[in-house]
Design a protein around this motif. Structure first.
Motif, PDB file in Angstrom:
ATOM      1  N   VAL A   1       0.833  -1.211   0.303  1.00 39.54           N
ATOM      2  CA  VAL A   1      -0.037  -0.078   0.112  1.00 39.54           C
ATOM      3  C   VAL A   1       0.722   1.174   0.001  1.00 39.54           C
ATOM      4  O   VAL A   1       1.868   1.450   0.557  1.00 39.54           O
ATOM      5  CB  VAL A   1      -0.920   0.195   1.299  1.00 39.54           C
ATOM      6  CG1 VAL A   1      -1.848   0.996   1.144  1.00 39.54           C
ATOM      7  CG2 VAL A   1      -1.698  -1.258   1.344  1.00 39.54           C
ATOM      8  N   ASP A   2       0.579   2.336  -0.717  1.00 36.96           N
ATOM      9  CA  ASP A   2       1.215   3.466  -0.894  1.00 36.96           C
ATOM     10  C   ASP A   2       1.169   4.371   0.335  1.00 36.96           C
ATOM     11  O   ASP A   2       0.213   5.246   0.245  1.00 36.96           O
ATOM     12  CB  ASP A   2       0.837   4.311  -2.237  1.00 36.96           C
ATOM     13  CG  ASP A   2       1.908   5.224  -2.699  1.00 36.96           C
ATOM     14  OD1 ASP A   2       2.768   5.480  -1.914  1.00 36.96           O
ATOM     15  OD2 ASP A   2       1.453   6.142  -3.433  1.00 36.96           O
ATOM     16  N   THR A   3       1.949   3.859   1.447  1.00 45.01           N
ATOM     17  CA  THR A   3       1.863   4.709   2.485  1.00 45.01           C
ATOM     18  C   THR A   3       3.280   5.153   2.916  1.00 45.01           C
ATOM     19  O   THR A   3       4.226   4.776   2.532  1.00 45.01           O
ATOM     20  CB  THR A   3       1.188   3.973   3.505  1.00 45.01           C
ATOM     21  OG1 THR A   3       2.073   2.870   4.080  1.00 45.01           O
ATOM     22  CG2 THR A   3      -0.330   3.505   3.363  1.00 45.01           C
ATOM     23  N   ALA A   4       3.232   5.846   4.145  1.00 41.80           N
ATOM     24  CA  ALA A   4       4.541   6.064   4.624  1.00 41.80           C
ATOM     25  C   ALA A   4       5.276   4.955   5.185  1.00 41.80           C
ATOM     26  O   ALA A   4       6.637   5.134   5.290  1.00 41.80           O
ATOM     27  CB  ALA A   4       4.437   7.263   5.960  1.00 41.80           C
ATOM     28  N   MET A   5       4.588   3.795   5.490  1.00 40.60           N
ATOM     29  CA  MET A   5       5.085   2.707   6.154  1.00 40.60           C
ATOM     30  C   MET A   5       5.801   1.952   4.972  1.00 40.60           C
ATOM     31  O   MET A   5       7.068   1.467   5.379  1.00 40.60           O
ATOM     32  CB  MET A   5       4.185   1.962   6.629  1.00 40.60           C
ATOM     33  CG  MET A   5       4.674   0.659   7.667  1.00 40.60           C
ATOM     34  SD  MET A   5       3.397  -0.014   8.257  1.00 40.60           S
ATOM     35  CE  MET A   5       2.680  -1.141   7.291  1.00 40.60           C
ATOM     36  N   THR A   6       5.614   2.170   3.740  1.00 40.44           N
ATOM     37  CA  THR A   6       6.126   1.255   2.652  1.00 40.44           C
ATOM     38  C   THR A   6       7.009   2.428   1.846  1.00 40.44           C
ATOM     39  O   THR A   6       7.976   1.904   0.949  1.00 40.44           O
ATOM     40  CB  THR A   6       5.073   0.673   1.624  1.00 40.44           C
ATOM     41  OG1 THR A   6       4.383   1.918   1.151  1.00 40.44           O
ATOM     42  CG2 THR A   6       4.286  -0.320   2.326  1.00 40.44           C
ATOM     43  N   LYS A   7       6.962   3.727   2.251  1.00 39.15           N
ATOM     44  CA  LYS A   7       7.658   4.631   1.458  1.00 39.15           C
ATOM     45  C   LYS A   7       9.508   4.149   1.269  1.00 39.15           C
ATOM     46  O   LYS A   7       9.964   4.117   2.297  1.00 39.15           O
ATOM     47  CB  LYS A   7       7.752   6.121   1.962  1.00 39.15           C
ATOM     48  CG  LYS A   7       7.512   7.090   0.815  1.00 39.15           C
ATOM     49  CD  LYS A   7       7.312   8.382   1.422  1.00 39.15           C
ATOM     50  CE  LYS A   7       6.338   9.280   0.436  1.00 39.15           C
ATOM     51  NZ  LYS A   7       5.282   8.807  -0.351  1.00 39.15           N
ATOM     52  N   GLY A   8       9.859   4.163   0.188  1.00 40.31           N
ATOM     53  CA  GLY A   8      11.429   4.067   0.087  1.00 40.31           C
ATOM     54  C   GLY A   8      11.668   2.678  -0.052  1.00 40.31           C
ATOM     55  O   GLY A   8      12.857   2.141  -0.214  1.00 40.31           O
TER      56      GLY A   8
ATOM     57  N   PRO B   1      12.438  -1.073  -1.205  1.00 42.75           N
ATOM     58  CA  PRO B   1      12.620  -1.738  -2.468  1.00 42.75           C
ATOM     59  C   PRO B   1      11.520  -2.797  -2.797  1.00 42.75           C
ATOM     60  O   PRO B   1      11.032  -3.587  -1.881  1.00 42.75           O
ATOM     61  CB  PRO B   1      13.921  -2.177  -2.523  1.00 42.75           C
ATOM     62  CG  PRO B   1      14.042  -2.555  -1.048  1.00 42.75           C
ATOM     63  CD  PRO B   1      13.209  -1.763  -0.224  1.00 42.75           C
ATOM     64  N   GLY B   2      11.415  -3.152  -4.092  1.00 45.31           N
ATOM     65  CA  GLY B   2      10.761  -4.415  -4.623  1.00 45.31           C
ATOM     66  C   GLY B   2       9.008  -4.246  -4.564  1.00 45.31           C
ATOM     67  O   GLY B   2       8.558  -5.109  -4.367  1.00 45.31           O
ATOM     68  N   LEU B   3       8.797  -3.035  -4.482  1.00 44.22           N
ATOM     69  CA  LEU B   3       7.042  -2.968  -4.201  1.00 44.22           C
ATOM     70  C   LEU B   3       6.482  -3.136  -5.507  1.00 44.22           C
ATOM     71  O   LEU B   3       7.076  -2.654  -6.599  1.00 44.22           O
ATOM     72  CB  LEU B   3       6.798  -1.507  -3.842  1.00 44.22           C
ATOM     73  CG  LEU B   3       7.369  -1.138  -2.366  1.00 44.22           C
ATOM     74  CD1 LEU B   3       6.965  -0.085  -1.802  1.00 44.22           C
ATOM     75  CD2 LEU B   3       7.256  -2.162  -1.502  1.00 44.22           C
ATOM     76  N   PHE B   4       5.515  -3.854  -5.753  1.00 43.84           N
ATOM     77  CA  PHE B   4       4.651  -3.855  -6.832  1.00 43.84           C
ATOM     78  C   PHE B   4       3.063  -4.067  -6.561  1.00 43.84           C
ATOM     79  O   PHE B   4       2.638  -4.275  -5.453  1.00 43.84           O
ATOM     80  CB  PHE B   4       5.056  -5.024  -7.692  1.00 43.84           C
ATOM     81  CG  PHE B   4       5.037  -6.401  -6.941  1.00 43.84           C
ATOM     82  CD1 PHE B   4       3.976  -7.406  -7.213  1.00 43.84           C
ATOM     83  CD2 PHE B   4       6.257  -6.669  -6.130  1.00 43.84           C
ATOM     84  CE1 PHE B   4       4.037  -8.512  -6.337  1.00 43.84           C
ATOM     85  CE2 PHE B   4       6.111  -8.076  -5.679  1.00 43.84           C
ATOM     86  CZ  PHE B   4       5.059  -8.984  -5.492  1.00 43.84           C
ATOM     87  N   TRP B   5       2.294  -3.965  -7.566  1.00 46.39           N
ATOM     88  CA  TRP B   5       0.715  -3.830  -7.000  1.00 46.39           C
ATOM     89  C   TRP B   5       0.465  -2.977  -6.257  1.00 46.39           C
ATOM     90  O   TRP B   5      -0.434  -3.149  -5.453  1.00 46.39           O
ATOM     91  CB  TRP B   5       0.373  -5.456  -7.152  1.00 46.39           C
ATOM     92  CG  TRP B   5       0.664  -6.540  -7.854  1.00 46.39           C
ATOM     93  CD1 TRP B   5       1.021  -6.461  -9.319  1.00 46.39           C
ATOM     94  CD2 TRP B   5       0.356  -7.821  -7.927  1.00 46.39           C
ATOM     95  NE1 TRP B   5       0.827  -7.539 -10.104  1.00 46.39           N
ATOM     96  CE2 TRP B   5       0.641  -8.474  -9.161  1.00 46.39           C
ATOM     97  CE3 TRP B   5       0.005  -8.384  -6.683  1.00 46.39           C
ATOM     98  CZ2 TRP B   5       0.875  -9.866  -9.488  1.00 46.39           C
ATOM     99  CZ3 TRP B   5       0.030  -9.975  -7.011  1.00 46.39           C
ATOM    100  CH2 TRP B   5       0.264 -10.600  -8.220  1.00 46.39           C
TER     101      TRP B   5
END
Lengths: 248, 474
Positions: free
Chosen positions: A187-194, A196-200
């Protein structure tokens, strides 16, 4: 149109999925109690909700302060004049290197992601059981489906949360209480910001829409986006000795 | 209780219900083990400003032992018999001793509790707090009439020793005061001496309500116990038909087995099976009958079954078997389903009872809500402040709570009839009364006197059960 829920508590409402759910609820006409640690962020969300014509109250609280939960829950319920919905969306995922063995981080994830949920769901569950109705929504994760090498404590906390919510559903279902488990992927949140390897990647608002949609229909929940359901199904079929050799 | 939580707000939550299951709430529950721990809890609650209610076995049908969002102090762990004198029949007990715990200790010495309700499960503190009565109320009064003395731990931090001679205002207010003044921590009671473990019982059929009253009046002078079962589904000329049971103590010389045998505990045990089925399973078979047609069939069958026994036939029954009918089928309340049931029990003065009870039964039929179980009893007045006792009669009626709004509306209609006739109500059974009903039934003067005592013992108004919030919000 009257909202499905008149009064709701959203724990973890200062950002991400919790904030999106709070905004959607307020837009539906629900009176929302916003609970989170960061007062400034909460005030911002509450202010924007008010500007849009919604009703939101701010309650600053650290979900790991378990001793304060019960009294705060009572205070919020008294302020709202009752409770119809509890959303537990608080979560943390500090970066953990593969070479790192940091108990402090592990404990924080278990406390915030799992124990905090229990601390909030206990009074809500008891109240809903007595009232013979109510809704609980928990934000879990695809990460709880298998034990991946990269995030042992995070995965364990979400696996625990998924299992806990399923137990709550089985315990409370006979009293007319529904429990919805939402399992997003990235999910595009502050927790995942930056990271690597994110998709969908999906937006918090999309998760919020699915979560409230499922909860409104009394569904058990599911994955967001849905294709993660197929991934989870396949992952669960992989034998452990094979899974351990994969680069997850 | 092993250690208090950091704050009473963190005490374990439980969903606590009334025995009828129609009312319930999530409450914080703690169970002290002795008077010291109980006093400590009261002090903590006072400091933290958390409301308190007391709970024994949870056998009150409504909400006196429920405290939504507050603290419920469960006294069942304080269950020691402190002293027992088999020569005088005087016993000192902790509040959580149950009626069962008491008679099992005292019957072998030839003593039986002077007053018992239809179940042996209630605690003695619960019996005193609700001033429970039995099938012999017309003769021996309620529980309070057999309490000699008690200690009451109050929120003001003091423990009051009360009797008819000491703190007598507290004595007469706390008995029947539904736990609103404090917690009993010790009770001294006088028990009834019995020569045999058996009673001589006779069943008398009544074809109408009038006949039930007539039989009662005729039998009262010679009866030790008298209770009438009424077919709540009958109407027209059969309205009020039923079966009355009279029981009398047996003298030792008339005990065919001999007191040495009948006073033994084993002789009192209830049967382990009913019609060949284990008792614990029987409620499952009752559940399908918990509908209006099912209950009509059961009530009719029960009434006509009385024709099978010869009029005037007397038989012997143990004290427990006669007294504790509600204990024959464990968990029978579950047969009512999740909505539960309520019991509505008005007490009506002697002169008006025949008319009022007829009107009540007719009104229930007219509203399509016949009571599933109806019990008629005769009562006498007693000196307790908020007592339900009067020189009159009571009609206890069980109603399933499935159609809640309709049922509550019916009960409010019935309450108007009862109050207009000078009647009263019993807080151990109530779930429906409103503040105005209580004020009219008990009178402002009695309530003012009760609250004067409460303000003295509980100046902060710490003790507030859901019953109090509902009927005495002031």
């Amino acid at each position: 149109m009257s909202p499905t829920w008149q009064r709701a508590i959203v724990v973890g409402a200062s950002s991400g999925i919790g904030e999106a759910i709070a905004r959607r609820l307020a837009a539906l006409g629900t009176r929302v109690a916003l609970v989170a640690r960061r007062e400034a962020e909460l005030s911002r969300v509450a202010g924007e909700i008010a500007k849009a014509g919604g009703k939101a109250e701010v309650f600053v609280h650290d979900v790991a302060d378990f001793d304060a939960t019960s009294a705060l829950f009572d205070r919020i319920v008294a302020t709202l004049g009752g409770l119809d919905l509890l959303v537990y969306a608080a979560g943390v995922m500090p970066a953990v290197e593969e070479s790192e063995w940091a108990f402090t981080k592990d404990r924080q994830m278990i406390e915030v992601n799992l124990l905090g949920a229990m601390a909030w769901c206990n009074p809500a569950g008891a109240r809903f059981e007595a009232a013979r109705g109510g809704t609980i929504v928990g934000i879990s994760s695809i990460a709880g489906e298998r034990g991946r090498r990269g995030a042992p404590a995070y995965g364990a906390s979400k696996a625990g949360l998924t299992s806990y919510l399923e137990s709550l559903r089985n315990r409370l279902g006979r009293y007319g209480v529904s429990v919805t488990t939402v399992k997003p992927g990235f999910v595009d949140t502050a927790m995942t910001k930056g990271k690597p390897g994110l998709f969908w990647l999906v937006s918090p608002d999309r998760v919020a829409a699915r979560a409230l949609g499922w909860a409104g229909r009394g569904c058990t929940g599911g994955f967001v986006p849905a294709r993660w359901g197929l991934v989870a199904f396949i992952l669960k079929l992989i034998p452990s000795f094979v899974f351990r050799r994969l680069n997850f | 209780m092993s250690g208090l939580p950091s704050s009473l707000a963190n005490a374990p939550l439980r969903v606590v219900d009334g025995f009828g299951m129609a009312v319930r709430a999530a409450c914080r529950c703690l169970a002290p083990r002795d008077a010291g721990e109980l006093a400590e809890l009261l002090a903590r609650a006072t400091r933290e400003g958390m409301s308190v209610a007391f709970r024994g076995s949870g056998r009150s049908y409504g909400d006196p032992a429920i405290n939504a969002s507050g603290l419920v102090i469960d006294t069942t762990g304080m269950n020691r018999i402190l002293s027992w004198d088999p020569t005088t029949g005087v016993v000192d007990v902790e509040p959580g001793v149950t009626i069962e715990g008491l008679w099992r200790r005292t019957l072998p010495d030839g003593f039986w509790p002077a007053v018992v309700p239809g179940t042996m499960a209630p605690t003695l503190a619960g019996c005193a707090a609700m001033n429970v009565h039995g099938k012999n109320n017309f003769k021996v009064g309620p529980t309070g009439d057999h309490v000699l003395e008690f200690d009451l731990a109050a929120p003001d931090g003091r423990t009051y020793t009360c009797s008819r001679d000491q703190n007598e205002d507290v004595f007469h207010a706390a008995i029947g005061g539904f736990g609103a003044l404090g917690a009993f921590t010790r009770l001294r009671l006088r028990l009834k001496h019995v020569e045999s473990g058996l009673l001589e019982v006779e069943a008398i059929r009544n074809r109408t309500l009038e006949e039930a009253f007539d039989i009662f009046e005729q039998r009262l002078p010679a009866a030790d116990y008298l209770v009438g079962w009424i077919d709540g589904t009958a109407s027209g000329r059969s309205l009020g038909r039923g079966v009355i049971h009279q029981a009398n103590y047996l003298t030792a010389d008339r005990d065919p087995e001999g007191p040495a045998k009948t006073l033994r505990i084993a002789r009192q045990d209830l049967p382990s099976t009913i019609l060949g089925f284990p008792r614990s399973l029987v409620w499952h078979f009752m559940a399908p009958f918990m509908t209006a047609p099912g209950l009509w069939w059961l009530n009719t069958a029960k009434y006509f079954a009385s024709y099978l026994s010869r009029p005037g036939r007397k038989y012997l029954q143990s004290h427990a078997a006669f007294a504790f009918l509600l204990d024959y089928v464990p968990n029978w309340r579950l047969a009512y389903g999740r909505a539960g049931f309520i019991q509505y029990q008005p007490f009506v003065p002697h002169g008006a009872a025949r008319r009022v009870f007829r009107e009540i039964l007719e009104r229930c039929r007219a509203r399509g809500t016949p009571p599933y179980l109806v019990v008629l009893k005769r009562h006498r007045p007693d000196p307790f402040l908020l007592t339900h006792g009067l020189d009159g009669w009571s009609l206890a009626m069980d109603f399933p709570a499935r159609q809640r709004e309709q049922l509550w509306a019916l009960c409010h209609e019935l309450t108007e009839i009862v109050v207009a006739a000078g009647g009263k109500f019993y807080f151990a059974k109530d779930a429906v009364l409103r503040p105005t009903d209580v004020e009219r039934a008990f009178g402002r003067d009695r309530l003012d006197r009760f609250f004067a005592v409460k303000r003295r013992l509980d100046p902060q108004g710490l003790i507030r059960s859901d019953l109090m919030r509902r009927v005495l919000p002031a």
